[in-house]
Design a protein around this motif. Structure first.
Motif, PDB file in Angstrom:
ATOM      1  N   ASN A 103       5.197 -18.516   3.119  1.00  0.00           N
ATOM      2  CA  ASN A 103       4.639 -17.133   3.693  1.00  0.00           C
ATOM      3  C   ASN A 103       3.516 -17.413   3.546  1.00  0.00           C
ATOM      4  O   ASN A 103       2.841 -17.727   2.400  1.00  0.00           O
ATOM      5  CB  ASN A 103       5.948 -16.927   3.284  1.00  0.00           C
ATOM      6  CG  ASN A 103       6.068 -15.835   2.174  1.00  0.00           C
ATOM      7  OD1 ASN A 103       5.055 -15.539   1.018  1.00  0.00           O
ATOM      8  ND2 ASN A 103       6.446 -14.785   1.936  1.00  0.00           N
ATOM      9  N   GLY A 104       3.208 -16.109   4.122  1.00  0.00           N
ATOM     10  CA  GLY A 104       1.951 -15.000   3.481  1.00  0.00           C
ATOM     11  C   GLY A 104       1.865 -13.892   2.900  1.00  0.00           C
ATOM     12  O   GLY A 104       0.086 -14.063   2.947  1.00  0.00           O
ATOM     13  N   LEU A 105       3.106 -14.001   2.174  1.00  0.00           N
ATOM     14  CA  LEU A 105       2.344 -13.160   0.493  1.00  0.00           C
ATOM     15  C   LEU A 105       2.669 -11.647   0.876  1.00  0.00           C
ATOM     16  O   LEU A 105       2.517 -10.961  -0.106  1.00  0.00           O
ATOM     17  CB  LEU A 105       1.172 -14.207  -0.010  1.00  0.00           C
ATOM     18  CG  LEU A 105       0.843 -15.074  -0.666  1.00  0.00           C
ATOM     19  CD1 LEU A 105       0.679 -16.333   0.235  1.00  0.00           C
ATOM     20  CD2 LEU A 105       0.010 -14.908  -2.091  1.00  0.00           C
ATOM     21  N   LEU A 106       2.825 -10.925   2.185  1.00  0.00           N
ATOM     22  CA  LEU A 106       2.518  -9.589   2.339  1.00  0.00           C
ATOM     23  C   LEU A 106       4.348  -9.042   1.807  1.00  0.00           C
ATOM     24  O   LEU A 106       5.442  -9.718   1.738  1.00  0.00           O
ATOM     25  CB  LEU A 106       2.493  -9.649   4.060  1.00  0.00           C
ATOM     26  CG  LEU A 106       1.489 -10.239   4.471  1.00  0.00           C
ATOM     27  CD1 LEU A 106       0.887 -10.201   6.234  1.00  0.00           C
ATOM     28  CD2 LEU A 106      -0.341  -9.856   3.823  1.00  0.00           C
ATOM     29  N   TYR A 107       3.697  -8.075   0.735  1.00  0.00           N
ATOM     30  CA  TYR A 107       4.611  -7.093  -0.058  1.00  0.00           C
ATOM     31  C   TYR A 107       4.854  -5.664   1.027  1.00  0.00           C
ATOM     32  O   TYR A 107       4.901  -5.074   0.759  1.00  0.00           O
ATOM     33  CB  TYR A 107       3.860  -7.149  -0.474  1.00  0.00           C
ATOM     34  CG  TYR A 107       5.676  -5.901  -2.096  1.00  0.00           C
ATOM     35  CD1 TYR A 107       7.011  -6.912  -2.258  1.00  0.00           C
ATOM     36  CD2 TYR A 107       5.691  -4.917  -1.735  1.00  0.00           C
ATOM     37  CE1 TYR A 107       7.600  -6.040  -2.831  1.00  0.00           C
ATOM     38  CE2 TYR A 107       6.705  -4.395  -2.256  1.00  0.00           C
ATOM     39  CZ  TYR A 107       7.285  -5.319  -3.082  1.00  0.00           C
ATOM     40  OH  TYR A 107       8.496  -4.824  -3.496  1.00  0.00           O
ATOM     41  N   ILE A 108       5.972  -5.728   1.915  1.00  0.00           N
ATOM     42  CA  ILE A 108       6.156  -5.156   2.596  1.00  0.00           C
ATOM     43  C   ILE A 108       7.670  -5.099   2.827  1.00  0.00           C
ATOM     44  O   ILE A 108       9.015  -5.752   3.032  1.00  0.00           O
ATOM     45  CB  ILE A 108       6.253  -5.083   4.765  1.00  0.00           C
ATOM     46  CG1 ILE A 108       4.012  -5.275   4.520  1.00  0.00           C
ATOM     47  CG2 ILE A 108       6.677  -3.613   4.794  1.00  0.00           C
ATOM     48  CD1 ILE A 108       3.799  -3.548   4.844  1.00  0.00           C
TER      49      ILE A 108
END
Length: 538
Positions: free
Chosen positions: A98-103
């Motif tokens: 995935n794009g590694l975004l932490y939300i």
């Protein structure tokens, strides 16, 4: 690893899918040493080096060795286009590609889950699990944790183009937000990522690797599960194939499906659990009539604007020559800095398209490269991208098996933009994003709006643009929905209704899509599921 046919024995717990939640469960259920756990993954080990380099998601995006590479049926409101749906097929699952975004999503998202009848899933209930999972670079506070398996880090460095975007958002009335997982989501700022020192922290890295040496954990890769075995209303094991060999395993405790929003409902149907009419049409014997299986599919639509930069500061520029590529590689190898550390969003904005809304309904991903579509070659000009994502779509779709053959990909119908509120949100979201991109702070960088371009202005033209270029942000959920009503698939304890010894713990159990990227909430689901399972084992 097994090499022959027949049974590989009995385990307390069998986990199907070593993805974002499956790796969490493998770690937590084996931690005491009292429980014997089998973890089954259809893909292989996470050995591809691009998995561990943040920008490497562009290299794994269409790699069948680590990716299921699904696609939807023709989408009626997207000009009949099939929408590519990548899903991780490797240890770590989609957390490895995935794009590694932490939300995490908005606090209101989880309070809504509770209001829908899911006791134990309010924001106050799930916050301890977010904190337990987290190793927050900024340190511990009342909303964040340290010492957990999942590394959460700031971007390695700021960038002048991102700074200009943030300043432009402020010009357009947005506050600067240094923590989109804090008390309020609205604002503009930099994303945090699931990485540590410039390396991806997938759940395979954070959770599974520390547990690998435990004698009570057995991992089978290249193990495609074909059926859950149910005996007199109780899940007693699974069947899977490995290298063309049929193998079975027994569960004395529970079988836990962690295959995700696409694979988990398909496996339930292949096992005879689902809508009886669908199962009968497929020739699958009905074990349990559960009509909600495969229904309630929700996903985030992404509509991307492409801009040409006045200054050669984009990744397009950095990768245009062999020398540039070598420089990028050396910078990453020596210092773990530079564009190779960048996630699938560098800066972000969350805003409301209607001031009467309680919380933002649009998320913006701002990134320093451009291409015709994700995974394609970068444009030959200096380009960057900003996309809108409607956070709470009302359109609903389905995922269902197409045959009794477990190797046939399921039918995926997301039904993007079938609801008027979704169409309006995307139109107004593009208008707001456009106002940010054309604000004074962006003028030193913005040479031209390439897509949709100055000629696209009216609501009808903007909607047609959405239909022409809109695609997924890769957040399918909801197909084994948690709840108490007749269409719920699992209870708030994640138990499959009507079948003992069987749970689902992945993004498919979300009754409503969260307002943001889904990896962090799915890790939370795995954490909470482990406590629910271990509580029943007492």
């Amino acid at each position: 690893m097994s090499t022959g046919s027949g049974s590989i024995g009995t385990y307390d717990y069998i986990i199907v899918g070593a993805g974002s939640a499956g790796c969490v469960l493998a770690n937590r259920l084996t931690a005491s040493g009292r429980h014997k756990v089998l973890l089954l993954e259809a893909g292989g080990r996470d050995l591809n080096p691009w998995i561990h380099i943040p920008i490497g998601y562009a290299k794994t995006f269409r790699n069948p060795r680590v990716n299921w590479m699904y696609e939807t049926e023709p989408e009626p409101e997207l000009n009949g286009r099939r929408i590519y749906q990548p899903r991780g097929k490797v240890l770590g699952g989609t957390s490895s590609i995935n794009g590694l975004l932490y939300i995490r999503g908005q606090q209101e998202d989880f309070d809504l889950w509770r209001q829908l009848g899911n006791a134990g899933w309010s924001y106050a209930d799930v916050l301890p699990y977010f904190k337990r999972a987290e190793d927050q670079q900024r340190g511990e506070d009342r909303l964040h944790g340290v010492g957990g398996p999942l590394a959460v880090s700031d971007q390695r460095e700021t960038h002048p183009l991102c700074d200009a975007f943030i300043n432009a958002g402020v010009e357009q009335g947005l506050p600067v937000n240094h923590d989109f997982n804090g008390d309020h989501q609205e604002g503009v700022g930099y994303f945090q990522t699931t990485s540590r020192n410039g390396r991806r922290c997938s759940t395979a890295v954070g959770y599974l690797n520390p547990a690998r040496s435990r004698d009570n954990l057995h991992i089978e890769t290249h193990a495609h599960v074909t059926r859950v075995q149910v005996d007199n209303g109780t899940a007693v094991g699974v069947e899977f194939t490995r290298n063309g060999t049929a193998i079975s395993a027994r569960a004395s405790g529970e079988v836990i499906l962690c295959g995700g929003a696409i694979n988990s409902p398909q496996l339930l149907e292949l096992s005879g659990i689902g809508n009886a009419d669908i199962l009968n049409d497929l020739g699958i014997p009905v074990v349990s009539h559960l009509p909600g299986v495969g229904e309630n599919l929700q996903d985030h639509l992404q509509v991307r604007m492409v801009l040409r930069s006045k200054q050669p500061v984009t990744l397009n520029d950095a990768t245009r020559s062999l020398l540039g590529k070598v420089k990028l590689g050396l910078e990453y190898a020596l210092f773990r800095t530079g564009p190779l550390t960048v996630s699938a969003g560098y800066a972000a904005a969350f805003f409301k398209t209607d001031p009467s809304l309680v919380s933002p309904d649009i998320q913006v991903h701002f990134i320093l490269f451009s291409s015709d579509k994700m995974g394609d070659q970068l444009h030959p000009f200096s380009g960057f991208t900003a996309s809108i994502c409607q956070l709470r779509p009302e359109s609903r779709g389905t995922i269902h098996a197409v045959s009794a053959d477990p190797f046939d990909a399921p039918s995926i119908n997301v039904n993007y933009l079938t609801q008027e509120v979704d169409r309006l949100a995307n139109i107004n979201g593009l208008k707001k994003l456009r106002s940010i991109l054309h604000a004074d702070a962006m003028k030193p960088f913005l040479a031209e709006e390439m897509d949709p371009g100055a000629g696209v202005q009216s609501d009808d033209e903007l909607l047609q643009f959405c239909r022409t270029v809109g695609t997924t942000v890769y957040h399918p959920v909801g197909t084994c929905s948690m709840g108490t009503g007749s269409n719920a698939v699992v209870t708030p304890e994640l138990k499959v209704r009507g079948i003992a010894g069987l749970r689902v713990a992945d993004g498919s159990i979300m009754p409503r899509l969260v307002s943001g990227n889904t990896n962090a909430p799915i890790v939370m689901i795995g954490e909470k599921a482990s406590d629910l399972i271990l509580a029943d084992a007492q």
